[in-house]
Scaffold this motif. Sequence first.
Motif, mmCIF file in Angstrom:
data_model
loop_
_atom_site.group_PDB
_atom_site.id
_atom_site.type_symbol
_atom_site.label_atom_id
_atom_site.label_comp_id
_atom_site.label_asym_id
_atom_site.label_seq_id
_atom_site.Cartn_x
_atom_site.Cartn_y
_atom_site.Cartn_z
ATOM 1 N N LEU A 1 43.065 -26.331 17.005
ATOM 2 C CA LEU A 1 44.156 -25.649 17.686
ATOM 3 C C LEU A 1 45.278 -26.656 17.852
ATOM 4 O O LEU A 1 45.150 -27.631 18.601
ATOM 5 C CB LEU A 1 43.718 -25.111 19.047
ATOM 6 C CG LEU A 1 44.828 -24.471 19.899
ATOM 7 C CD1 LEU A 1 45.493 -23.306 19.170
ATOM 8 C CD2 LEU A 1 44.271 -24.006 21.253
ATOM 9 N N LEU B 220 49.133 -27.685 18.861
ATOM 10 C CA LEU B 220 50.347 -27.371 19.604
ATOM 11 C C LEU B 220 51.499 -28.090 18.918
ATOM 12 O O LEU B 220 51.467 -29.311 18.749
ATOM 13 C CB LEU B 220 50.211 -27.809 21.068
ATOM 14 C CG LEU B 220 51.353 -27.386 22.004
ATOM 15 C CD1 LEU B 220 50.843 -27.170 23.425
ATOM 16 C CD2 LEU B 220 52.495 -28.399 22.024
ATOM 17 N N ILE C 30 49.642 -23.087 18.734
ATOM 18 C CA ILE C 30 50.515 -22.787 19.864
ATOM 19 C C ILE C 30 51.902 -23.287 19.467
ATOM 20 O O ILE C 30 52.093 -24.476 19.204
ATOM 21 C CB ILE C 30 50.062 -23.481 21.158
ATOM 22 C CG1 ILE C 30 48.653 -23.029 21.547
ATOM 23 C CG2 ILE C 30 51.036 -23.193 22.293
ATOM 24 C CD1 ILE C 30 48.073 -23.809 22.718
ATOM 25 N N ASN D 258 49.718 -18.391 19.359
ATOM 26 C CA ASN D 258 50.341 -18.083 20.649
ATOM 27 C C ASN D 258 51.699 -18.758 20.731
ATOM 28 O O ASN D 258 51.937 -19.802 20.099
ATOM 29 C CB ASN D 258 49.451 -18.551 21.796
ATOM 30 C CG ASN D 258 48.180 -17.724 21.884
ATOM 31 O OD1 ASN D 258 48.231 -16.496 21.932
ATOM 32 N ND2 ASN D 258 47.037 -18.383 21.893
ATOM 33 N N ARG E 245 51.242 -28.891 31.198
ATOM 34 C CA ARG E 245 50.059 -28.246 31.792
ATOM 35 C C ARG E 245 49.187 -27.607 30.725
ATOM 36 O O ARG E 245 47.953 -27.637 30.813
ATOM 37 C CB ARG E 245 50.489 -27.200 32.819
ATOM 38 C CG ARG E 245 50.952 -27.780 34.137
ATOM 39 C CD ARG E 245 51.015 -26.692 35.211
ATOM 40 N NE ARG E 245 51.917 -25.606 34.847
ATOM 41 C CZ ARG E 245 53.222 -25.617 35.115
ATOM 42 N NH1 ARG E 245 53.779 -26.649 35.738
ATOM 43 N NH2 ARG E 245 53.975 -24.590 34.759
ATOM 44 N N GLU E 246 49.818 -27.027 29.725
ATOM 45 C CA GLU E 246 49.048 -26.408 28.643
ATOM 46 C C GLU E 246 48.172 -27.443 27.953
ATOM 47 O O GLU E 246 46.996 -27.181 27.645
ATOM 48 C CB GLU E 246 49.998 -25.757 27.631
ATOM 49 C CG GLU E 246 49.306 -25.010 26.505
ATOM 50 C CD GLU E 246 48.673 -23.702 26.927
ATOM 51 O OE1 GLU E 246 47.859 -23.172 26.148
ATOM 52 O OE2 GLU E 246 48.986 -23.198 28.028
ATOM 53 N N HIS F 264 46.993 -30.213 29.251
ATOM 54 C CA HIS F 264 45.943 -30.634 30.175
ATOM 55 C C HIS F 264 44.882 -29.560 30.391
ATOM 56 O O HIS F 264 43.693 -29.878 30.523
ATOM 57 C CB HIS F 264 46.550 -31.030 31.524
ATOM 58 C CG HIS F 264 47.080 -32.419 31.564
ATOM 59 N ND1 HIS F 264 46.266 -33.525 31.645
ATOM 60 C CD2 HIS F 264 48.349 -32.895 31.513
ATOM 61 C CE1 HIS F 264 46.998 -34.618 31.666
ATOM 62 N NE2 HIS F 264 48.276 -34.275 31.581
ATOM 63 N N GLU F 265 45.308 -28.300 30.431
ATOM 64 C CA GLU F 265 44.397 -27.243 30.863
ATOM 65 C C GLU F 265 43.726 -26.490 29.724
ATOM 66 O O GLU F 265 42.654 -25.915 29.919
ATOM 67 C CB GLU F 265 45.152 -26.258 31.761
ATOM 68 C CG GLU F 265 45.649 -26.896 33.059
ATOM 69 C CD GLU F 265 46.525 -25.978 33.876
ATOM 70 O OE1 GLU F 265 46.700 -24.800 33.466
ATOM 71 O OE2 GLU F 265 47.043 -26.436 34.921
ATOM 72 N N ASN F 266 44.349 -26.473 28.561
ATOM 73 C CA ASN F 266 43.759 -25.744 27.432
ATOM 74 C C ASN F 266 42.823 -26.679 26.677
ATOM 75 O O ASN F 266 43.264 -27.488 25.851
ATOM 76 C CB ASN F 266 44.856 -25.207 26.506
ATOM 77 C CG ASN F 266 44.310 -24.249 25.461
ATOM 78 O OD1 ASN F 266 43.135 -24.300 25.107
ATOM 79 N ND2 ASN F 266 45.169 -23.384 24.947
ATOM 80 N N THR F 267 41.546 -26.568 26.951
ATOM 81 C CA THR F 267 40.564 -27.488 26.375
ATOM 82 C C THR F 267 40.327 -27.256 24.900
ATOM 83 O O THR F 267 39.630 -28.041 24.253
ATOM 84 C CB THR F 267 39.229 -27.380 27.126
ATOM 85 O OG1 THR F 267 38.745 -26.023 27.046
ATOM 86 C CG2 THR F 267 39.404 -27.772 28.595
ATOM 87 N N ARG F 268 40.918 -26.225 24.345
ATOM 88 C CA ARG F 268 40.739 -25.943 22.915
ATOM 89 C C ARG F 268 41.721 -26.732 22.048
ATOM 90 O O ARG F 268 41.523 -26.851 20.840
ATOM 91 C CB ARG F 268 40.901 -24.441 22.644
ATOM 92 C CG ARG F 268 39.849 -23.574 23.315
ATOM 93 C CD ARG F 268 40.154 -22.097 23.093
ATOM 94 N NE ARG F 268 40.282 -21.819 21.683
ATOM 95 C CZ ARG F 268 41.205 -20.984 21.170
ATOM 96 N NH1 ARG F 268 42.088 -20.386 21.942
ATOM 97 N NH2 ARG F 268 41.259 -20.778 19.864
ATOM 98 N N ILE F 269 42.795 -27.259 22.645
ATOM 99 C CA ILE F 269 43.806 -27.974 21.855
ATOM 100 C C ILE F 269 43.207 -29.249 21.270
ATOM 101 O O ILE F 269 42.634 -30.067 21.984
ATOM 102 C CB ILE F 269 45.048 -28.309 22.704
ATOM 103 C CG1 ILE F 269 45.752 -27.012 23.131
ATOM 104 C CG2 ILE F 269 46.016 -29.211 21.930
ATOM 105 C CD1 ILE F 269 46.903 -27.234 24.094
#
Length: 261
Positions: free
Chosen positions: A5, A7, A31, A56, A73-74, A76-81
Amino acid sequence: MSHQLALITGASSGIGATYAKQLAARGANLILVARDAARLNALAQSLRDEHGVEVNVLAADLTHHADLQKVDREIHENTRITMLVNNAGMTVEGEFIEGDIAQIQTMLTLNITALTQLAHSAAQVFRARRSGTIVNIASVLALVSESANSAYNASKAYVLSLTRNMNRELVDSGVRVQAVLPGLTRTEIFERAGKSINDLPAEMLMEVDDLVSAALSGLDAGELVTIPSVEDISLWQRYDEARIAILPYISLNKPASRYLS
C-alpha cells in the motif's frame, strides 16, 4: 506487489500520477494525496478500473499545517501502508534575489518542511515494523549551483542529504530508502512556475513514464541514489568518491597553510 500500500504525495499529475499508474500496474494498492480532489478521484477510478487495485484519495495541501497533519496521521495510523513516495514539490519563477519571497517560502514549506515531516513519520513507523520503503524525489539540481533558482536547488540538495542520512540511520532495519534525482521532465511543474516546456531543449527533456520506470528499476536494484539519465554510472561514483575523500580534512585543529601568515 499486491500486498503493498503506497502513499504518494503530489499524485494528481506528473511524476506522482505516473508513480500511481506504474505501481498500480505492479499490483500495489494506493493512497493518493494532492490538493485537487477532482483530478485525484478521476485518476483513482481509472486505476481501479484498469488494474483492479484499491485506491483511496486524501485531498490535502501540504503547505497548510492542518492538511499536513492529516496526512501525517494517516501514515501513523494506517498500519497497511508499506511505501511512501514523497513526491510533492514545486519551483518558482525567476532567480532567488529577484524572486517573490512569499512564493519562495511556500516552496520551501512544501519541498522541505512537509517532505521532512512525512519522511520522519514513515521512517519511525516502518522501522518499528522492520519493513517499508521511502522514496524521496529530489532533483539533479541538488548537484548544480550554476543555474535555476538557488533556493529550489538548495531545497533539493537538502532532500538528497536527508535521504543519505536516513539510510545511515536505517541500516539493517529492513527499511529501504531511495533518493530520485530527475533531470528536466515533461510535467506541469514548468507551467506552474510560469515557464513553457516548449522552450526546453528536446534532448534534455525526459518523458515522465521513462523517468518513473527508471526510478522503480533503481529501487528494485537497491540504489540509494538514482539519476535516471546518467548512462555511465562511474561518473556518479567518482563524484561521490571525491566527496568522501575530503571528509578526513574538513575539521582539523589548525587552519590550512594557505591561511597562515
